[in-house]
Design a protein around this motif. Structure first.
Motif, PDB file in Angstrom:
ATOM      1  N   VAL A  43       0.743  -1.052   0.004  1.00 20.99           N
ATOM      2  CA  VAL A  43       0.089  -0.036   0.041  1.00 20.99           C
ATOM      3  C   VAL A  43       1.065   1.217  -0.048  1.00 20.99           C
ATOM      4  O   VAL A  43       1.882   1.439   0.772  1.00 20.99           O
ATOM      5  N   ALA A  44       0.431   2.385  -0.717  1.00 21.59           N
ATOM      6  CA  ALA A  44       1.076   3.658  -0.667  1.00 21.59           C
ATOM      7  C   ALA A  44      -0.096   4.690  -0.604  1.00 21.59           C
ATOM      8  O   ALA A  44      -0.893   4.547  -1.167  1.00 21.59           O
TER       9      ALA A  44
ATOM     10  N   ALA B 135       5.550  -1.287   4.978  1.00 16.08           N
ATOM     11  CA  ALA B 135       6.657  -1.576   4.989  1.00 16.08           C
ATOM     12  C   ALA B 135       7.294  -2.430   4.077  1.00 16.08           C
ATOM     13  O   ALA B 135       8.452  -2.453   3.774  1.00 16.08           O
ATOM     14  N   ASN B 136       6.570  -3.416   3.314  1.00 16.72           N
ATOM     15  CA  ASN B 136       6.623  -4.224   2.306  1.00 16.72           C
ATOM     16  C   ASN B 136       6.653  -3.610   0.725  1.00 16.72           C
ATOM     17  O   ASN B 136       6.808  -4.321  -0.055  1.00 16.72           O
ATOM     18  N   LEU B 137       6.433  -2.265   0.758  1.00 15.88           N
ATOM     19  CA  LEU B 137       6.313  -1.694  -0.554  1.00 15.88           C
ATOM     20  C   LEU B 137       7.371  -1.878  -1.515  1.00 15.88           C
ATOM     21  O   LEU B 137       7.397  -2.392  -2.526  1.00 15.88           O
ATOM     22  N   GLY B 138       8.670  -1.495  -0.858  1.00 14.93           N
ATOM     23  CA  GLY B 138       9.839  -2.049  -1.729  1.00 14.93           C
ATOM     24  C   GLY B 138      10.000  -3.266  -2.000  1.00 14.93           C
ATOM     25  O   GLY B 138      10.506  -3.645  -3.355  1.00 14.93           O
TER      26      GLY B 138
ATOM     27  N   ILE C 243       7.738  -5.507  -2.535  1.00 13.92           N
ATOM     28  CA  ILE C 243       6.896  -5.891  -3.614  1.00 13.92           C
ATOM     29  C   ILE C 243       7.004  -5.465  -5.044  1.00 13.92           C
ATOM     30  O   ILE C 243       7.071  -6.040  -6.009  1.00 13.92           O
ATOM     31  N   LEU C 244       7.462  -3.930  -5.147  1.00 15.22           N
ATOM     32  CA  LEU C 244       7.909  -3.293  -6.465  1.00 15.22           C
ATOM     33  C   LEU C 244       9.455  -3.555  -6.629  1.00 15.22           C
ATOM     34  O   LEU C 244       9.595  -3.270  -7.744  1.00 15.22           O
ATOM     35  N   ASP C 245      10.135  -4.163  -5.708  1.00 10.13           N
ATOM     36  CA  ASP C 245      11.422  -4.405  -6.147  1.00 10.13           C
ATOM     37  C   ASP C 245      12.154  -3.139  -6.528  1.00 10.13           C
ATOM     38  O   ASP C 245      13.023  -3.059  -7.261  1.00 10.13           O
ATOM     39  N   ARG C 246      11.985  -2.119  -5.436  1.00  9.18           N
ATOM     40  CA  ARG C 246      12.414  -0.634  -5.687  1.00  9.18           C
ATOM     41  C   ARG C 246      12.794  -0.101  -4.455  1.00  9.18           C
ATOM     42  O   ARG C 246      11.998  -0.451  -3.436  1.00  9.18           O
ATOM     43  N   PRO C 247      13.645   0.881  -4.265  1.00 14.19           N
ATOM     44  CA  PRO C 247      14.008   1.513  -2.812  1.00 14.19           C
ATOM     45  C   PRO C 247      12.688   2.383  -2.550  1.00 14.19           C
ATOM     46  O   PRO C 247      12.245   3.037  -3.453  1.00 14.19           O
ATOM     47  N   VAL C 248      12.195   2.282  -1.376  1.00 13.47           N
ATOM     48  CA  VAL C 248      11.182   3.259  -0.874  1.00 13.47           C
ATOM     49  C   VAL C 248      11.772   4.004   0.187  1.00 13.47           C
ATOM     50  O   VAL C 248      12.085   3.649   0.934  1.00 13.47           O
ATOM     51  N   ALA C 249      11.473   5.435   0.167  1.00 13.69           N
ATOM     52  CA  ALA C 249      11.901   6.199   1.209  1.00 13.69           C
ATOM     53  C   ALA C 249      10.515   6.708   2.018  1.00 13.69           C
ATOM     54  O   ALA C 249       9.604   7.005   1.558  1.00 13.69           O
ATOM     55  N   PHE C 250      10.546   6.514   3.286  1.00 16.79           N
ATOM     56  CA  PHE C 250       9.475   6.758   4.153  1.00 16.79           C
ATOM     57  C   PHE C 250       9.354   8.115   4.863  1.00 16.79           C
ATOM     58  O   PHE C 250       8.920   8.063   5.898  1.00 16.79           O
ATOM     59  N   ASP C 251      10.088   9.129   4.218  1.00 13.92           N
ATOM     60  CA  ASP C 251      10.226  10.243   4.842  1.00 13.92           C
ATOM     61  C   ASP C 251       9.412  11.422   4.096  1.00 13.92           C
ATOM     62  O   ASP C 251       9.905  12.454   4.240  1.00 13.92           O
ATOM     63  N   GLY C 252       8.775  11.165   2.893  1.00 10.95           N
ATOM     64  CA  GLY C 252       7.786  11.909   2.505  1.00 10.95           C
ATOM     65  C   GLY C 252       8.575  12.679   1.478  1.00 10.95           C
ATOM     66  O   GLY C 252       8.080  13.648   0.775  1.00 10.95           O
TER      67      GLY C 252
END
Length: 746
Positions: A29-30, A44-47, A49-58
């Motif tokens: 979910v995003a 927390a699993n978005l990265g 699932i998409l196999d991409r780096p995710v920043a959770f800082d907006g």
């Protein structure tokens, strides 16, 4: 049924199922800010699932996450600027196919990502054909039971789950499995009932608003949202419409206890209400992709429409049948002297209006019942209880004792009750009754063990789902909607009937009052004008006899006859005049010494009594309240009658006595005279009606009619009892001062 402790139900109600703070990990979910598509919150699993780096800082936008100017970013940007609340599409991200669905909320745009399962591509290709075949075949499924069985089989084919149940809720939110399709891997639950506590109220509401929910495995570890609170408002993210929403740990344990590793539920919603569920279970983990889930959701909607259509058709047929019964019954009541007696005369139609075993109508404390009804005292007690509840339109229950504890004593005939009030001023009701139906209910496990807590206070579901039998009492067959509408419609017809009769009575009363006044005026005029001619006839006849002393005996006889007839006609005219004046005279009410009045009457009758030895027995005569002159006249007429009709007795006996009662005073005059036949007692108090020949007993035939009118004007009653050759007894009552009487014109 057995109940779950309130503290456990409260704990269920407090579970944060709309804001669990995490999702099921088979997707991600995003949460995006609508104006710039910045990712403000994500699972927390978005990265992963998409196999991409995710920043959770907006600091990331959707374009940063999936690639700028991609089809997904363009579509989401268009959607963000539009008005649609949701969408579902397939997109390629780095060569991989994802199902992406979106929800518009006040906290942001919620995107859900699920990887496309290649194994399901073949099943998806046949979805159209499966759905079309079902729609073609469903027309032949005439009953809800047949349709439910067909749906269960179709969903099992679509999803491949081991067991598919059609689960219907009752009025208490207990669920019963009405259809099932399985492959034998899991045990059958067909016809088993599950308690309402298995699906708490807030969970049912989510089923109603979010019609489809998949749990691919009951052993998953939730993927939390980062940050835990949504930056938009600092509150937990509301995931009521998120397909990936994590479910209650209690529910997951419930599934494991049931031996179910995966589940899919499809809500059946009819007219905005949760009717039931299509519930799919699998013994092993099982994932079903969005396309098949969408097909199942579509099938659930179609089934809901078809169930609603069948139920409405059945209800319309029943409404027509009940309306025909109501029409016949109302037509009969229109010819009856009173609707209460008319209902009893047509008891079969009265009961058929609601398919009841018994019925009663209560008006002014009087109960008329038909069929199998409770005792009168129980009906009156029930009506008094209904009055205290201020029932306005209709009261209906299938378990009277649950609302009114004394109903336990009449459960055998009145566990089910419909009551409709027919008066705003009095406790007047029409009631229908159904007896209890003792049932043996097969539960899917003992409902008394539906929830439990451990030593740490954590809530746990029950462990056993073995069939458990319970005998249910004090519950009748439920009232169907058509039956309740029939009772309500009949209430309206009765109220209109009563109002119409009241208007007719008012109009008739007005016409009678006018006719009475005209008749009184006519009687007064005739009586007044006839008095002088009759007196002249008698006077001239007497003068003729005096001036002609040598008249022959036959002429003298004729002359005496003329005088007697003129005097008799004069007395008749005087009585008529008195009778007509009575209705035009105001009553002058005061305390009456009836002992003194009786003494005066005896003195005035001394001449009539003559030398005959009359045995008088004068008892205690309590004082009365009324018009002294008129009450004296009434008592005089009764005593005079007693003397006249007992003159041939040996000896004549006259008994006069009284009795003091709480609200009235009774006076009675008895004789041992010729008496009368009680079959003709109704004629006694009518003008000119006589039960004996004029030649045997003189009189005008007005005295008793005059007496009745006097007593009626005082608000009392007049009765006569007698037997031929055994004497007669005339009694009248006068109300006491506190109840008063009619002081105006009659």
């Amino acid at each position: 049924m057995p109940s779950v402790p309130h503290d456990l139900l409260d704990q269920c109600a407090r579970e944060p199922i709309r804001i669990p703070g995490g999702i099921q990990p088979h997707g991600a979910v995003a949460v995006l800010r609508p104006e710039d598509l910045v990712v403000i919150q994500a699972s927390a699993n978005l990265g992963a699932i998409l196999d991409r780096p995710v920043a959770f800082d907006g600091s990331q936008t959707l374009g940063d996450l999936v690639g700028p100017r991609t089809a997904l970013e363009n579509d989401v940007r268009l959607w963000a600027g539009g008005t649609d609340t949701a969408f579902l599409e397939q997109y390629q991200i780095d060569g991989r196919t994802f199902h992406v669905s979106g929800q518009r909320t006040s906290q942001g745009l919620i995107l859900e990502f699920e990887s496309f399962d290649e194994a399901e591509r073949g099943r998806s290709a046949s979805l159209y054909q499966l759905l079309r075949d079902f729609l073609d075949n469903s027309d032949g499924l005439k009953t809800v039971a047949d349709l439910s069985a067909g749906v269960a089989a179709e969903v099992q084919t679509l999803t491949g789950f081991n067991r598919v149940l059609i689960y219907r809720f009752d009025e208490d939110w207990n669920g019963t499995v009405i259809a099932e399709k399985g492959d034998g891997t899991l045990p059958s639950y067909l016809d088993l009932r599950f308690p309402a506590s298995d699906i708490p109220a807030q969970a049912r509401e989510l089923y109603r608003t979010n019609r489809l929910r998949l749990i691919p495995t009951a052993t998953y570890t939730p993927a939390p949202l980062i940050p835990a609170l949504c930056p938009t408002d600092g509150a937990p993210l509301d995931m009521s419409f998120v397909a990936l929403r994590s479910v209650s740990p209690v529910h997951l344990e419930y599934m494991r206890n049931m031996g179910t590793a995966a589940s899919l539920s499809i809500s059946i919603v009819i007219d905005g209400q949760l009717w039931g569920l299509i519930s799919c279970h699998h013994a092993q983990p099982r994932y079903v992709g969005p396309q098949i889930r969408a097909a199942c959701d579509f099938l659930g909607r179609i089934v809901a429409q078809q169930i609603a259509a069948r139920e409405r058709a059945a209800e319309i047929d029943e409404r027509l049948q009940l309306k025909n019964i109501e029409t016949e019954l109302v037509a009969h009541l229109a010819r009856a002297p009173g609707f209460q007696a008319g209902l009893v005369d047509c008891a079969s139609q009265w009961l058929a209006l609601t398919n009841s075993a018994g019925a009663a109508v209560v008006t002014n404390g009087i109960v008329l019942a038909a069929g199998k009804a409770p005792p009168i005292d129980s009906i009156l007690a029930l009506v008094e209880w209904l009055r205290t509840r201020n029932v306005d339109q209709i009261y209906a229950t299938r378990s009277l004792s649950a609302d009114w504890p004394p109903g336990k004593n009449i459960a055998g005939v009145a566990s089910g009750v419909i009551a409709v009030p027919i008066s705003r001023l009095h406790a007047s009701f029409i009631l229908w009754f159904r007896p209890e139906v003792v049932q043996t209910v097969r539960w899917g496990g003992d409902p008394r063990a539906a929830k439990a807590t451990d030593t740490a206070g954590r809530l746990h579901p029950r462990l056993s789902f073995e069939a458990w039998k319970q005998e249910v009492r004090e519950r009748a067959q439920p009232w169907r909607s058509a039956e309740l509408l029939s009772a309500a419609d009949f209430r309206g017809a009765i109220i209109n009937f009563v109002l119409q009769r009241a208007e007719e009575r008012a109009q008739l009363t007005e016409e009678l009052q006018r006719s009475n006044k005209e008749l009184e005026a006519f009687s007064y005029s005739i009586s007044h004008d006839l008095r002088a001619p009759f007196r002249h006839i008698a006077g001239y006849a007497e003068l003729l006899g005096e001036e002609e002393p040598d008249l022959k005996a036959l002429s003298r006889h004729y002359l005496d006859g003329i005088i007697a007839a003129a005097l008799s006609a004069g007395e008749l005219v005087d009585d008529l005049l008195h009778f007509s004046q009575l209705g035009r005279t105001n009553l002058k009410m005061s305390r009456i010494d009836m002992t003194k009045v009786m003494a005066e009457i005896r003195r005035s009758l001394a001449i009539t009594e003559g030398q005959r030895p009359v045995e008088w027995e004068i008892g205690v005569l309590p004082p009365a309240w009324g018009d002294t002159t008129l009450v004296r006249q009434a008592l005089f007429n009764l005593v005079d009658n007693a003397l006249k009709y007992s003159r041939d007795a040996t000896p004549p006996r006259i008994k006069v006595w009284g009795q003091d009662r709480p609200d009235e005073v009774l006076y009675c005059v008895e004789d041992n005279g010729v008496g009368f036949d009680m079959n003709y007692a109704g004629k006694l108090f009518q003008v000119f009606q006589r039960l004996h020949r004029q030649e045997d007993f003189e009189g005008t035939g007005i005295g008793l009619a005059l007496t009745k009118r006097i007593i009626d004007r005082h608000g009392g009653t007049l009765e006569a009892k007698g037997a031929v050759g055994q004497g007669a007894a005339f009694s009248f009552t006068l109300p006491k001062r506190q109840t008063g009487g009619n002081r105006g014109h009659a």
